[in-house]
Structures are given as structure tokens and as C-alpha cells.
Design a protein around this motif. Structure first.
Motif, PDB file in Angstrom:
ATOM      1  N   VAL A  12      -7.008  16.201 -37.772  1.00 45.90           N
ATOM      2  CA  VAL A  12      -6.211  15.307 -37.607  1.00 45.90           C
ATOM      3  C   VAL A  12      -4.945  16.132 -37.296  1.00 45.90           C
ATOM      4  O   VAL A  12      -4.988  17.398 -37.412  1.00 45.90           O
ATOM      5  N   GLN A  13      -3.825  15.665 -36.422  1.00 51.71           N
ATOM      6  CA  GLN A  13      -2.759  16.099 -36.054  1.00 51.71           C
ATOM      7  C   GLN A  13      -1.732  16.119 -37.361  1.00 51.71           C
ATOM      8  O   GLN A  13      -1.806  14.875 -37.988  1.00 51.71           O
ATOM      9  N   ALA A  14      -1.045  16.930 -37.082  1.00 44.92           N
ATOM     10  CA  ALA A  14       0.136  16.898 -38.072  1.00 44.92           C
ATOM     11  C   ALA A  14       1.085  15.564 -38.143  1.00 44.92           C
ATOM     12  O   ALA A  14       1.164  14.903 -37.277  1.00 44.92           O
ATOM     13  N   LEU A  85       0.256  14.589 -43.375  1.00 47.82           N
ATOM     14  CA  LEU A  85      -0.451  15.918 -43.583  1.00 47.82           C
ATOM     15  C   LEU A  85       0.317  17.086 -42.453  1.00 47.82           C
ATOM     16  O   LEU A  85       1.016  16.681 -41.462  1.00 47.82           O
ATOM     17  N   LYS A  86       0.110  18.401 -43.142  1.00 50.17           N
ATOM     18  CA  LYS A  86       0.798  19.367 -42.556  1.00 50.17           C
ATOM     19  C   LYS A  86      -0.537  20.471 -42.200  1.00 50.17           C
ATOM     20  O   LYS A  86      -1.277  20.569 -42.740  1.00 50.17           O
ATOM     21  N   PRO A  87       0.276  21.248 -41.170  1.00 52.34           N
ATOM     22  CA  PRO A  87      -1.119  22.378 -41.019  1.00 52.34           C
ATOM     23  C   PRO A  87      -1.532  23.141 -42.211  1.00 52.34           C
ATOM     24  O   PRO A  87      -2.395  23.631 -42.259  1.00 52.34           O
ATOM     25  N   GLU A  88      -0.669  23.554 -43.214  1.00 50.30           N
ATOM     26  CA  GLU A  88      -0.689  24.035 -44.365  1.00 50.30           C
ATOM     27  C   GLU A  88      -1.826  23.322 -45.278  1.00 50.30           C
ATOM     28  O   GLU A  88      -2.255  23.997 -46.411  1.00 50.30           O
ATOM     29  N   SER A 125      -3.995  20.131 -37.334  1.00 50.69           N
ATOM     30  CA  SER A 125      -3.387  20.869 -36.009  1.00 50.69           C
ATOM     31  C   SER A 125      -1.842  20.362 -35.979  1.00 50.69           C
ATOM     32  O   SER A 125      -1.457  19.485 -36.221  1.00 50.69           O
ATOM     33  N   SER A 126      -1.175  21.411 -35.434  1.00 49.92           N
ATOM     34  CA  SER A 126       0.301  21.614 -35.113  1.00 49.92           C
ATOM     35  C   SER A 126       0.539  20.737 -33.830  1.00 49.92           C
ATOM     36  O   SER A 126      -0.366  20.605 -32.868  1.00 49.92           O
TER      37      SER A 126
END
Length: 126
Positions: A12-14, A85-88, A125-126
Motif C-alpha cells: 500500500v502507498q503511504a 500507514l507510513k513506510p516505517e 511505499s513512500s
């Protein structure tokens, strides 16, 4: 045999959302303590969210209100709703359960858990 099976992971994208599911068999989630954990490569496994036998929840500070742990006792299934959601957040996510009731109000250590699923991958992903 107790079995916990995670599903719902993916890419999923950020800023996006996912809902993870953990279907339990040979075990009931209605009263025993349950949690979601995650582990990224090269990192220690860490608790994401925990629910005690009073259905009280405790979250990791890094979650910052973005995730919600819940359960459907009729389906004997645990959920983790993940928003913003975040990349981390990229990691393998695991559900875990104790074989007993518990009443902790702080996050229990990994040694407290008796059963683990095989994990579902979440990639942001960012």
C-alpha cells in the motif's frame, strides 16, 4: 491444535489503510489475552497492539492512534485496522495469544505469549 492464521497484508502507498485478520482455531479469543506484533528485517519483534481479558487495549507509542485492535467473537477472529500507514510500518505482522486470562495494563513481554501465527507481510511505499 491451536492455530492462528493471519491474512490481509499487502502493499500500500503511504497514507493508505489495511485491515489484518487473525483467524483462531482450537482456541477462543473471547477471554484470553491477544496481541499484534511486527518485525522488520534486522529489528527486534515489537508489540503493535494488545488486548487484555477486560478488552482493555494498549498500543505502541509509534502507532499514535493510527491502528485499532478489535475482535469478532462470533467468528473467533482478531483484527488490526491500520490507517495512515507510513513506510516505517513495513514489517511482517503476527498475531499472538496467551493461553490464559490476563489483566496487564502495560504491554506484556514476548515471553508471555504461547501461540503465534506465521505472519502476513505489510509493505508501505513512500
Amino acid at each position: 491444535q491451536v492455530r492462528l492464521v493471519e491474512s490481509g497484508g499487502g502493499s500500500v502507498q503511504a497514507g493508505g489503510s489495511l485491515r489484518l485478520s487473525c483467524a483462531a482455531s482450537g482456541y477462543t479469543i473471547s477471554t484470553n489475552c491477544v496481541a499484534w506484533w511486527r518485525q522488520a528485517p534486522g529489528k527486534e519483534r515489537e508489540t503493535v497492539a494488545f488486548m487484555n481479558s477486560y478488552d482493555r487495549t494498549v498500543y505502541a507509542a509509534s502507532i499514535k492512534g493510527r491502528f485499532t485492535i478489535s475482535k469478532d467473537t462470533a467468528k473467533n477472529t482478531l483484527y488490526l485496522q491500520m490507517d495512515s500507514l507510513k513506510p516505517e510500518d513495513t514489517a511482517m505482522y503476527y498475531c499472538a495469544a496467551m493461553d490464559r486470562r490476563c489483566f496487564y495494563t502495560l504491554l506484556p513481554a514476548v515471553s508471555q505469549y504461547n501461540y503465534w501465527g506465521q505472519g502476513t507481510q505489510v509493505t508501505v511505499s513512500s
